[in-house]
Design an enzyme around this catalytic site. Structure first.
Site, PDB file in Angstrom:
ATOM      1  CB  CYS A 162      12.872   9.018   8.555  1.00 23.16           C
ATOM      2  SG  CYS A 162      13.970   7.919   7.647  1.00 23.16           S
ATOM      3  CD  GLU A 214       9.107  12.958  12.043  1.00 21.64           C
ATOM      4  OE1 GLU A 214       7.964  12.507  12.152  1.00 21.64           O
ATOM      5  OE2 GLU A 214      10.031  12.347  11.473  1.00 21.64           O
ATOM      6  CE  LYS A 224      -1.962   2.929   2.010  1.00 18.16           C
ATOM      7  NZ  LYS A 224      -1.736   4.339   1.671  1.00 18.16           N
ATOM      8  CD  GLU A 261      12.556   0.487   8.413  1.00 21.98           C
ATOM      9  OE1 GLU A 261      12.237   1.087   7.376  1.00 21.98           O
ATOM     10  OE2 GLU A 261      13.438  -0.375   8.456  1.00 21.98           O
TER      11      GLU A 261
END
Ligand code: NAD
Length: 486
Positions: free
Chosen positions: A288, A390, A178, A254
């Site tokens: 990331c 973040e 996906k 992750e």
């Protein structure tokens, strides 16, 4: 107009519901195409195809035959390099100069690197003494886990998706992917490559859609899925972990980061500035592993901030094909709204805006895109939200420090633990500090220097598990112990 369909059992199929959504360019908001949104029906079909392929031709191939096919896939991606490059840059708006060096070559390499590593990894064997004196032998034996659901993000779409699909297939599993709703193109294109290379139908399947109440949730909740590997935000990781709890399916997560860079006064300044610039601003800050917190030893602080400002002022935004451009837009207007809300919050929290802080004027042709200014702040308190959360945009906060002990505490003062960068010419100090970083990946005098044989993953809220090299074996295979009594 381009249409992005699901890829199920080797064929492109439309949604039975007829439901589609628009895929827009972040460069100028123009319509790229319409994406079919999968309902439960398409997800069921994709999982069923993946399960059938496990028992069918794919499951019957030898490891050598599988690896040969995956090498072919890598070669075919390279042969169709320009198609992948075009598709990736259209979806993400990123400079072609970047995608042609990172996204596409790594997308291809992911099909080669793991098959070779995994094929050459031994399993354990133990001889056991028994009371009759004859003994027994224990042999570790690995089998594929089954159908793996791959949920991928938008920031490095082909690279991060193949990073999971490569090892999953090398271990003999089948996959249902996906991709992010923002970046359907390269994953869809990979279906063509699979067919061109003769990968049996059902081994690689793609369903499009969103997360909650859509393809992402339908797939992760599906009881025909044996394990789920996910890259994306930590909060999404939590939702996926809950879905995986039903039926005790394995997960590999992750997730996000708020990564520090530590710059000691004895660093090679040119390299530290260059590396920190890349880590804060490459891919418009949407990496990331990127640095959003920079700690600089006080004697170097003012000079470092000045150099970073000068370098940030030279970043050149522009269309992907513009060879002089090295700075693309954010992925979407929605994401820009989020990043801009942090730009405003930084000011409210008392930051000094050293550079940027807003939206650039890109001219009439591009102003409808999701462009944003690279931004550097100083002066924020350590508990400011901008320093703790973040942001995932082209921005960083730079703060001075006075001692090694202080900076280790500052760097670790976060819920996340993905990556850290240390800049110093003193190698004992580098090792001492690296050992104390609460992070899955630490770079010394570099950033994003990746060796695919090494472990990759995050500590704390940055993830669960490690992928890369032989470490993926733990997740992508079931380790069985066979005990043979002599
Ligand atoms: P996201 O979590 O919003 O989406 C990732 C994927 O999950 C998408 O395909 C999305 O449709 C799907 N999804 C969302 N909700 C879901 C649900 N409830 N169930 C199933 N699927 C669902 O992340 P994003 O915005 O695409 O990517 C940015 C984030 O990814 C950042 O937090 C970044 O740090 C992280 N990231 C981490 C790594 C890493 O290796 N640790 C790498 C790249 C990006």
């Amino acid at each position: 107009m381009q249409e992005f369909k699901h890829f199920i059992n080797g064929q492109y199929v439309a949604s039975a519901s007829g439901k589609t959504f628009a895929n827009r360019s972040p460069v100028d908001n123009s319509l790229i195409g319409m994406v079919h949104e999968a309902g439960r029906e398409e997800v069921d079909a994709a999982v069923a195809a993946a399960r059938a392929a496990l028992a069918g031709p794919w499951g019957q191939l030898t490891q050598a035959q599988r690896i040969q096919l995956l090498n072919k896939v890598a070669e075919r991606i390279n042969e169709r390099f320009d198609d992948f490059l075009e598709a990736e840059c259209r979806d993400t708006g990123k400079p072609k100069s970047m995608a042609s060096h990172i996204d596409i070559p790594r997308g291809a390499a992911n099909f080669k690197a793991f098959s070779e590593t995994l094929a050459n990894h031994p399993t354990e064997a133990f001889r056991l003494d028994t009371p009759d004196g004859l003994g027994a032998v224990n042999i570790g034996h690995r089998t594929p886990k089954g159908v793996i659901a791959v949920i991928a993000p938008w920031n490095l779409p082909l690279l991060l998706m193949t990073w999971k699909v490569g090892p999953a297939l090398a271990c003999g599993n089948t996959v249902v992917v996906k991709p992010s709703e923002e970046t359907p193109a390269t994953t869809t294109l990979l279906g063509e490559v699979m067919n061109e290379c003769g990968v049996p139908p059902g081994v690689f399947n793609v369903v499009h859609g969103f997360g909650p109440n859509s393809a992402g949730a339908f797939l992760t909740e599906h009881n025909g899925v044996n394990a789920i590997t996910f890259t994306g935000e930590t909060r999404t990781g939590e939702a996926i972990m809950k879905a995986a709890a039903v039926g005790l399916r394995n997960i590999s997560l992750e997730c996000g980061g708020k990564n520090p860079a530590i710059v000691f006064a004895d660093c090679d300044l040119e390299k530290a500035v260059e590396g920190t610039m890349r880590s804060a601003f490459v891919n418009c800050g949407q990496v990331c592993l990127g640095t959003e917190r920079v700690y600089v030893e006080r004697p170097l602080f003012a000079d470092f901030v000045r150099r970073m400002k000068e370098a940030a002022a030279k970043l050149k935004p522009g269309r992907p094909a513009d060879a002089a451009a090295n700075f693309g837009p954010l992925i979407s207007h929605e994401h820009r709204d989020k990043v801009l809300s942090y730009y405003q919050l930084a000011v409210a929290e008392g930051a000094t805006v050293e550079i940027g802080g807003g939206v650039p004027d890109m001219g009439a042709a591009l102003n409808a895109g999701a462009w944003i200014e690279p931004t550097i702040w100083t002066g924020l308190a350590d508990d400011a939200r901008v320093v703790r959360e973040e942001i995932f945009g082209p921005c960083c906060h730079i703060r001075p420090f006075d001692s090694e002990e202080e900076v280790i505490a500052l760097a670790n003062n976060t819920d996340y633990g993905l990556a850290a960068a240390i800049w110093t010419e003193n190698s004992s100090r580098a090792m001492r500090v690296a050992e104390q970083m609460e992070a899955g990946i630490v770079w010394v005098n570099s950033w994003f220097l990746r060796d695919l044989r090494t472990a990759f993953g995050g500590a704390k809220q940055s993830g669960i598990g490690r992928e890369g090299g032989v470490h993926g074996l733990e997740f992508y295979t079931e380790l069985k112990n066979i005990c043979i009594k002599m």
